[in-house]
Motif scaffolding. Sequence first.
Motif, PDB file in Angstrom:
ATOM      1  N   ARG A 251       0.861  -1.178   0.000  1.00 36.15           N
ATOM      2  CA  ARG A 251       0.000   0.000   0.000  1.00 36.15           C
ATOM      3  C   ARG A 251       0.894   1.224   0.000  1.00 36.15           C
ATOM      4  NH1 ARG A 251      -3.085   0.148   5.078  1.00 36.15           N
ATOM      5  NH2 ARG A 251      -4.300  -1.588   4.205  1.00 36.15           N
ATOM      6  N   ASP A 252       0.742   2.057  -1.019  1.00 37.26           N
ATOM      7  CA  ASP A 252       1.567   3.264  -1.161  1.00 37.26           C
ATOM      8  C   ASP A 252       3.059   2.915  -1.155  1.00 37.26           C
ATOM      9  OD1 ASP A 252      -0.765   4.807  -1.161  1.00 37.26           O
ATOM     10  OD2 ASP A 252      -0.756   4.942   1.029  1.00 37.26           O
ATOM     11  N   GLY A 253       3.407   1.794  -1.802  1.00 36.97           N
ATOM     12  CA  GLY A 253       4.803   1.399  -1.914  1.00 36.97           C
ATOM     13  C   GLY A 253       5.376   0.721  -0.685  1.00 36.97           C
ATOM     14  N   GLN A 254       4.574   0.549   0.367  1.00 35.23           N
ATOM     15  CA  GLN A 254       5.050  -0.075   1.596  1.00 35.23           C
ATOM     16  C   GLN A 254       4.605  -1.532   1.631  1.00 35.23           C
ATOM     17  OE1 GLN A 254       3.552   1.673   5.180  1.00 35.23           O
ATOM     18  NE2 GLN A 254       4.671   0.277   6.538  1.00 35.23           N
ATOM     19  N   LEU A 255       5.532  -2.431   1.969  1.00 38.00           N
ATOM     20  CA  LEU A 255       5.212  -3.857   2.075  1.00 38.00           C
ATOM     21  C   LEU A 255       4.427  -4.111   3.356  1.00 38.00           C
ATOM     22  CD1 LEU A 255       5.577  -6.806   1.039  1.00 38.00           C
ATOM     23  CD2 LEU A 255       7.641  -6.922   2.464  1.00 38.00           C
ATOM     24  N   LEU A 256       3.192  -4.615   3.188  1.00 40.86           N
ATOM     25  CA  LEU A 256       2.340  -4.916   4.339  1.00 40.86           C
ATOM     26  C   LEU A 256       2.341  -6.409   4.676  1.00 40.86           C
ATOM     27  CD1 LEU A 256      -0.776  -2.745   3.416  1.00 40.86           C
ATOM     28  CD2 LEU A 256       1.202  -2.105   4.814  1.00 40.86           C
ATOM     29  N   GLY A 257       2.572  -7.237   3.682  1.00 43.22           N
ATOM     30  CA  GLY A 257       2.535  -8.676   3.920  1.00 43.22           C
ATOM     31  C   GLY A 257       2.573  -9.425   2.600  1.00 43.22           C
ATOM     32  N   TYR A 258       2.084 -10.667   2.660  1.00 42.44           N
ATOM     33  CA  TYR A 258       2.145 -11.534   1.479  1.00 42.44           C
ATOM     34  C   TYR A 258       0.842 -12.321   1.342  1.00 42.44           C
ATOM     35  CZ  TYR A 258       7.182 -10.767   2.085  1.00 42.44           C
ATOM     36  OH  TYR A 258       8.415 -10.209   2.246  1.00 42.44           O
ATOM     37  N   LEU A 259       0.452 -12.506   0.102  1.00 35.22           N
ATOM     38  CA  LEU A 259      -0.654 -13.405  -0.226  1.00 35.22           C
ATOM     39  C   LEU A 259      -0.050 -14.695  -0.763  1.00 35.22           C
ATOM     40  CD1 LEU A 259      -3.672 -14.086  -0.884  1.00 35.22           C
ATOM     41  CD2 LEU A 259      -3.261 -12.985  -3.107  1.00 35.22           C
ATOM     42  N   GLY A 260      -0.420 -15.824  -0.161  1.00 37.20           N
ATOM     43  CA  GLY A 260       0.075 -17.119  -0.615  1.00 37.20           C
ATOM     44  C   GLY A 260      -1.042 -17.959  -1.207  1.00 37.20           C
ATOM     45  N   ALA A 261      -0.697 -18.713  -2.241  1.00 42.51           N
ATOM     46  CA  ALA A 261      -1.643 -19.658  -2.840  1.00 42.51           C
ATOM     47  C   ALA A 261      -0.896 -20.952  -3.124  1.00 42.51           C
ATOM     48  CB  ALA A 261      -2.243 -19.088  -4.125  1.00 42.51           C
ATOM     49  N   ASP A 262      -1.389 -22.040  -2.539  1.00 40.65           N
ATOM     50  CA  ASP A 262      -0.765 -23.347  -2.697  1.00 40.65           C
ATOM     51  C   ASP A 262      -1.457 -24.120  -3.813  1.00 40.65           C
ATOM     52  OD1 ASP A 262       0.771 -22.697  -0.508  1.00 40.65           O
ATOM     53  OD2 ASP A 262      -0.417 -23.873   0.916  1.00 40.65           O
ATOM     54  N   PHE A 263      -0.665 -24.842  -4.593  1.00 38.91           N
ATOM     55  CA  PHE A 263      -1.192 -25.635  -5.701  1.00 38.91           C
ATOM     56  C   PHE A 263      -0.587 -27.030  -5.667  1.00 38.91           C
ATOM     57  CE2 PHE A 263      -1.136 -21.218  -6.889  1.00 38.91           C
ATOM     58  CZ  PHE A 263      -2.358 -21.012  -7.510  1.00 38.91           C
ATOM     59  N   ASP A 264      -1.438 -28.022  -5.747  1.00 41.71           N
ATOM     60  CA  ASP A 264      -0.995 -29.404  -5.927  1.00 41.71           C
ATOM     61  C   ASP A 264      -0.683 -29.578  -7.418  1.00 41.71           C
ATOM     62  OD1 ASP A 264      -0.926 -32.251  -6.329  1.00 41.71           O
ATOM     63  OD2 ASP A 264      -2.037 -32.504  -4.458  1.00 41.71           O
ATOM     64  N   LEU A 265       0.503 -30.090  -7.739  1.00 41.52           N
ATOM     65  CA  LEU A 265       0.892 -30.186  -9.151  1.00 41.52           C
ATOM     66  C   LEU A 265      -0.100 -30.996  -9.972  1.00 41.52           C
ATOM     67  CD1 LEU A 265       4.779 -30.630  -9.312  1.00 41.52           C
ATOM     68  CD2 LEU A 265       3.406 -28.568  -9.478  1.00 41.52           C
ATOM     69  N   ARG A 266      -0.732 -31.980  -9.350  1.00 38.55           N
ATOM     70  CA  ARG A 266      -1.650 -32.824 -10.125  1.00 38.55           C
ATOM     71  C   ARG A 266      -2.905 -32.064 -10.549  1.00 38.55           C
ATOM     72  NH1 ARG A 266      -3.683 -37.422  -5.998  1.00 38.55           N
ATOM     73  NH2 ARG A 266      -1.436 -37.742  -5.852  1.00 38.55           N
ATOM     74  N   ASP A 267      -3.187 -30.917  -9.906  1.00 39.03           N
ATOM     75  CA  ASP A 267      -4.399 -30.155 -10.229  1.00 39.03           C
ATOM     76  C   ASP A 267      -4.157 -29.037 -11.230  1.00 39.03           C
ATOM     77  OD1 ASP A 267      -5.844 -31.669  -8.397  1.00 39.03           O
ATOM     78  OD2 ASP A 267      -5.348 -30.326  -6.736  1.00 39.03           O
ATOM     79  N   LEU A 268      -2.886 -28.788 -11.569  1.00 39.94           N
ATOM     80  CA  LEU A 268      -2.587 -27.635 -12.406  1.00 39.94           C
ATOM     81  C   LEU A 268      -2.824 -27.922 -13.884  1.00 39.94           C
ATOM     82  CD1 LEU A 268       0.670 -26.351 -10.709  1.00 39.94           C
ATOM     83  CD2 LEU A 268      -1.554 -25.238 -10.740  1.00 39.94           C
ATOM     84  N   PRO A 269      -3.284 -26.931 -14.632  1.00 41.15           N
ATOM     85  CA  PRO A 269      -3.556 -27.116 -16.065  1.00 41.15           C
ATOM     86  C   PRO A 269      -2.296 -26.903 -16.901  1.00 41.15           C
ATOM     87  CG  PRO A 269      -4.179 -24.914 -15.428  1.00 41.15           C
ATOM     88  CD  PRO A 269      -3.682 -25.588 -14.160  1.00 41.15           C
ATOM     89  N   LEU A 270      -1.259 -27.693 -16.650  1.00 42.81           N
ATOM     90  CA  LEU A 270      -0.024 -27.557 -17.403  1.00 42.81           C
ATOM     91  C   LEU A 270      -0.207 -28.127 -18.804  1.00 42.81           C
ATOM     92  CD1 LEU A 270       2.547 -28.615 -14.653  1.00 42.81           C
ATOM     93  CD2 LEU A 270       1.792 -26.320 -15.255  1.00 42.81           C
ATOM     94  N   THR A 271       0.689 -27.745 -19.691  1.00 39.34           N
ATOM     95  CA  THR A 271       0.596 -28.232 -21.064  1.00 39.34           C
ATOM     96  C   THR A 271       0.964 -29.702 -21.168  1.00 39.34           C
ATOM     97  OG1 THR A 271       2.895 -27.634 -21.555  1.00 39.34           O
ATOM     98  CG2 THR A 271       1.196 -25.948 -21.921  1.00 39.34           C
ATOM     99  N   ARG A 272       1.686 -30.218 -20.155  1.00 40.96           N
ATOM    100  CA  ARG A 272       2.131 -31.612 -20.166  1.00 40.96           C
ATOM    101  C   ARG A 272       2.937 -31.922 -21.431  1.00 40.96           C
ATOM    102  NH1 ARG A 272       1.588 -32.082 -14.910  1.00 40.96           N
ATOM    103  NH2 ARG A 272      -0.571 -31.993 -14.201  1.00 40.96           N
ATOM    104  N   GLU A 273       3.737 -30.945 -21.834  1.00 44.11           N
ATOM    105  CA  GLU A 273       4.608 -31.152 -22.984  1.00 44.11           C
ATOM    106  C   GLU A 273       5.481 -32.375 -22.720  1.00 44.11           C
ATOM    107  OE1 GLU A 273       8.245 -28.748 -25.232  1.00 44.11           O
ATOM    108  OE2 GLU A 273       6.972 -27.750 -23.758  1.00 44.11           O
TER     109      GLU A 273
END
Length: 319
Positions: free
Chosen positions: A131-153
Amino acid sequence: MTPTPAENSQLKALIARQRASLYNLLLDPMQRAARRCAKVLDDKQALDETLQHQLQRLPYATFMYVMDASCRQLSDNASHAGLVGKDFNRDRSDRPYMQQLDPERDMTLSEAYLSLRANRPSVTAVQKIQRDGQLLGYLGADFDLRDLPLTREHYEQPGQWRQIKGDPAIRGQVFKQCRIDSALDGQIDLVIPVLAELMAQNGIFHGKLHFSSSRATVWSLEDPYRFHILSHEELMDPDICLAYPHYPYPKDAMVPVESIRPILDTFKHLRFADQTFYLRAGSINIFNGIVGLNFSCDGSHYIPYDQFLARDSAFWEGM
């Protein structure tokens, strides 16, 4: 076994492309969620409600949560099943995703790690809340690899000779041993033509001869997910070809059909060439073009079929 530089480079490039795709997918929804969380950071109930709402924009996420600037959790875990309160006030500073924060980026996507609860490969996106250039904290989001929409190249393994050392206990005793003729050894001239016919005409795309235990394991185009075990007695009988339907030799096979018999004949040579260092098992896969070899010292080699037949590679120099 140490990967070769070419294998490292190709595999790392594939992983980097997957990570870049995932990063771009997450960047906008994470930034939007962080801006909304910044407005209610001092109100836990409002913060939890905001997280629960923003999670709908990240359907692949397992959890979303907010931490203060010292990495202590200010919210419950928002999940698609509802709020989970047991991690409130948790110190996440020692978790791998917080140790890997990129100071130059507003959002960091962690390397894959094993999650604490499910013990499965996971990644975490961590977005700065400012906020106004000041670090207030962090937002985290956890993902299980099996649920991700990867291209699976698909990863294509480089076609080069690889040597893998086996059990040191076996290698240390190799000079105290001597090859003993197996039942398959005594019938090798009957077995090789039959296996060659199965691979050339009957849809066997991967065949492995186990000389020491007098058997073969084969994989068929008709039933590719299950291997079949054939005894040396079965392989001696040409009638075994009647058990497998005829298949035209695959056009996309890397091993030419006329090379199958020379490869198997070379297996025979390696089996009888030396009484101390001898072939225990040899395999051919016609699609990836790789010949697999396992020797009495428990060392294994994987070599492209053309290098194997040419006898001009580092493998043959070592032999």
